[in-house]
Design a protein around this motif. Structure first.
Motif, PDB file in Angstrom:
ATOM      1  N   GLY A  61       3.115  34.663 -37.053  1.00 25.60           N
ATOM      2  CA  GLY A  61       3.892  35.460 -36.678  1.00 25.60           C
ATOM      3  C   GLY A  61       5.190  35.601 -36.518  1.00 25.60           C
ATOM      4  O   GLY A  61       5.831  36.137 -35.435  1.00 25.60           O
ATOM      5  N   SER A  62       5.947  34.719 -37.347  1.00 25.27           N
ATOM      6  CA  SER A  62       7.692  35.228 -37.825  1.00 25.27           C
ATOM      7  C   SER A  62       7.623  36.423 -38.815  1.00 25.27           C
ATOM      8  O   SER A  62       6.536  37.376 -38.941  1.00 25.27           O
ATOM      9  CB  SER A  62       7.677  33.363 -38.853  1.00 25.27           C
ATOM     10  N   SER A  63       8.740  36.866 -38.590  1.00 21.76           N
ATOM     11  CA  SER A  63       9.033  38.208 -39.016  1.00 21.76           C
ATOM     12  C   SER A  63       9.670  38.293 -40.623  1.00 21.76           C
ATOM     13  O   SER A  63      10.982  36.460 -41.401  1.00 21.76           O
ATOM     14  CB  SER A  63      10.158  38.084 -38.557  1.00 21.76           C
ATOM     15  N   GLY A  64       8.855  38.513 -41.509  1.00 28.86           N
ATOM     16  CA  GLY A  64       9.425  38.404 -42.840  1.00 28.86           C
ATOM     17  C   GLY A  64      10.980  39.147 -42.831  1.00 28.86           C
ATOM     18  O   GLY A  64      11.981  39.292 -44.053  1.00 28.86           O
ATOM     19  N   ILE A  65      11.589  40.141 -42.004  1.00 20.23           N
ATOM     20  CA  ILE A  65      12.790  40.557 -42.243  1.00 20.23           C
ATOM     21  C   ILE A  65      14.129  39.364 -41.809  1.00 20.23           C
ATOM     22  O   ILE A  65      15.003  39.140 -42.027  1.00 20.23           O
ATOM     23  CB  ILE A  65      12.627  41.407 -40.724  1.00 20.23           C
ATOM     24  N   ASP A  66      13.237  38.258 -40.957  1.00 21.90           N
ATOM     25  CA  ASP A  66      14.158  37.064 -40.471  1.00 21.90           C
ATOM     26  C   ASP A  66      14.418  35.777 -41.470  1.00 21.90           C
ATOM     27  O   ASP A  66      15.102  35.842 -42.219  1.00 21.90           O
ATOM     28  CB  ASP A  66      13.932  36.291 -39.485  1.00 21.90           C
ATOM     29  N   ALA A  67      12.818  36.451 -42.795  1.00 26.05           N
ATOM     30  CA  ALA A  67      13.354  35.429 -43.821  1.00 26.05           C
ATOM     31  C   ALA A  67      14.058  35.398 -44.612  1.00 26.05           C
ATOM     32  O   ALA A  67      14.744  35.004 -45.083  1.00 26.05           O
ATOM     33  CB  ALA A  67      11.184  35.866 -44.400  1.00 26.05           C
ATOM     34  N   VAL A  68      13.765  36.669 -45.121  1.00 22.51           N
ATOM     35  CA  VAL A  68      14.551  37.565 -46.112  1.00 22.51           C
ATOM     36  C   VAL A  68      16.393  37.204 -45.455  1.00 22.51           C
ATOM     37  O   VAL A  68      17.391  36.869 -46.032  1.00 22.51           O
ATOM     38  CB  VAL A  68      15.281  39.210 -45.656  1.00 22.51           C
ATOM     39  N   GLU A  69      16.279  38.062 -44.109  1.00 21.99           N
ATOM     40  CA  GLU A  69      18.169  37.603 -44.176  1.00 21.99           C
ATOM     41  C   GLU A  69      18.526  35.960 -43.388  1.00 21.99           C
ATOM     42  O   GLU A  69      19.567  35.406 -44.162  1.00 21.99           O
ATOM     43  CB  GLU A  69      18.500  37.614 -42.148  1.00 21.99           C
ATOM     44  N   ASP A  70      17.707  35.583 -43.286  1.00 25.93           N
ATOM     45  CA  ASP A  70      17.958  33.473 -43.802  1.00 25.93           C
ATOM     46  C   ASP A  70      17.927  33.553 -45.856  1.00 25.93           C
ATOM     47  O   ASP A  70      19.546  32.724 -45.399  1.00 25.93           O
ATOM     48  CB  ASP A  70      16.815  32.870 -43.193  1.00 25.93           C
ATOM     49  N   LEU A  71      17.600  33.994 -46.520  1.00 30.62           N
ATOM     50  CA  LEU A  71      17.930  34.216 -47.802  1.00 30.62           C
ATOM     51  C   LEU A  71      18.676  34.541 -48.104  1.00 30.62           C
ATOM     52  O   LEU A  71      19.684  34.536 -49.429  1.00 30.62           O
ATOM     53  CB  LEU A  71      17.067  34.143 -48.431  1.00 30.62           C
ATOM     54  N   LEU A  72      18.798  36.106 -47.652  1.00 26.77           N
ATOM     55  CA  LEU A  72      20.348  36.443 -48.171  1.00 26.77           C
ATOM     56  C   LEU A  72      21.859  35.851 -47.729  1.00 26.77           C
ATOM     57  O   LEU A  72      22.934  36.475 -47.987  1.00 26.77           O
ATOM     58  CB  LEU A  72      20.604  37.559 -47.197  1.00 26.77           C
ATOM     59  N   LYS A  73      21.640  34.094 -46.880  1.00 25.01           N
ATOM     60  CA  LYS A  73      22.906  34.081 -46.552  1.00 25.01           C
ATOM     61  C   LYS A  73      22.965  32.693 -47.387  1.00 25.01           C
ATOM     62  O   LYS A  73      24.046  32.616 -47.602  1.00 25.01           O
ATOM     63  CB  LYS A  73      22.239  32.883 -44.693  1.00 25.01           C
ATOM     64  N   PHE A  74      22.155  32.512 -48.340  1.00 26.08           N
ATOM     65  CA  PHE A  74      22.961  31.806 -49.962  1.00 26.08           C
ATOM     66  C   PHE A  74      23.356  32.210 -50.509  1.00 26.08           C
ATOM     67  O   PHE A  74      23.867  32.468 -51.421  1.00 26.08           O
ATOM     68  CB  PHE A  74      21.420  31.337 -50.614  1.00 26.08           C
ATOM     69  N   GLY A  75      23.598  34.132 -50.945  1.00 29.03           N
ATOM     70  CA  GLY A  75      23.810  35.419 -51.563  1.00 29.03           C
ATOM     71  C   GLY A  75      23.037  36.222 -51.787  1.00 29.03           C
ATOM     72  O   GLY A  75      21.991  36.541 -51.257  1.00 29.03           O
TER      73      GLY A  75
END
Length: 268
Positions: free
Chosen positions: A202-216
């Motif tokens: 039920g988690s979101s791929g959009i949220d996952a990507v936004e988390d990853l983009l915090k690294f660069g």
């Protein structure tokens, strides 16, 4: 349906094409806006683009080909998965013919026939075929990279793994949830992400990507059965968006374009 409504239906897809062509939501939208402004100032052109999708893209192509649109700065919030890669993209553009990329995007990402693409580009179907082949050769000469796949359907995940490997890239892991994506990325940062939107828990791929983009910054391609959730115009939209069920050639094109405009290298 009124002419305005007919054009409005096609605008999200024209904007997607423009973003993929320019590598930026801001620049892409600038060209789309210029196309609409030109149509509003010319009743004959307005009537033409109201006749259908091919005519609308043909009008856009004429604006794009002139190059008479003032450059713009990147969005304050940035593109989702697109990033600010304008300078690097322009360096690569010096080595790849723009019409070749147009032909490739029109026939794969936008799913036009070769005949329709020929009308849009004002050339012959044979020339479109040749331009597509040349674009693939030019773009695939780019550096290979490590790829993270965020996808909760095993068969699709396996299909994407095979496709990515066939292109010469290395799959560092597949994640079915947001937390798994973060764990894999923390151990081995990727240079490209392929992401679904709705994940197993039920988690979101959009949220996952936004988390990853915090690294660069890194290129991201969303592959989803729910493109309308990203094509809202209410937030920065993904530069690269593939709709399920997908053709492998479409994903291949998106990967080539994403690496063309992105860094194409792991972040570490």
């Amino acid at each position: 349906m009124s002419m305005a409504d007919q054009i409005a239906v096609q605008l999200p897809y024209l904007r997607r094409y423009a973003r993929a062509l320019t590598g930026s939501q801001t620049s892409g939208d600038t060209y789309v806006r210029a196309t609409l402004e030109a149509a509003l100032a010319d009743s004959e052109l307005l009537d033409q683009i109201g006749k259908g999708r091919v005519a609308l893209y043909a009008a856009f192509n004429r604006i794009w080909s002139t190059g008479h649109v003032e450059p713009v700065t990147a969005d304050a919030g940035g593109d989702i998965g697109g990033g600010s890669q304008e300078q690097a993209a322009q360096t690569r553009l010096a080595h790849v013919t723009p019409t070749h990329r147009q032909a490739l995007l029109l026939t794969t990402l936008e799913d036009f026939s070769y005949e329709e693409a020929a009308t849009i580009l004002d050339t012959s179907p044979g020339n479109v075929d040749a331009m597509v082949a040349q674009a693939i050769e030019e773009i695939e000469s780019e550096t290979t990279t490590d790829v993270l796949i965020i996808e909760d359907e095993p068969l699709i995940s396996m299909q994407l793994e095979g496709l990515v490997s066939d292109l010469g890239h290395r799959v560092i892991g597949t994640a079915a949830t947001r937390s798994q994506a973060l764990e894999i990325f923390a151990q081995n940062p990727a240079g490209l992400v392929l992401a679904d939107i709705q994940l197993a828990d039920g988690s979101s791929g959009i949220d996952a990507v936004e988390d990853l983009l915090k690294f660069g910054d890194l290129p991201v391609i969303f592959i989803t059965a729910y493109p309308e959730k990203l094509l809202t115009g209410e937030r920065p939209e993904p530069t690269y968006l593939v709709t399920k069920p997908f053709q492998e050639s479409t994903v291949r094109t998106a990967i080539s374009q994403a690496l063309f405009f992105g860094t194409g290298r792991p972040l570490n």
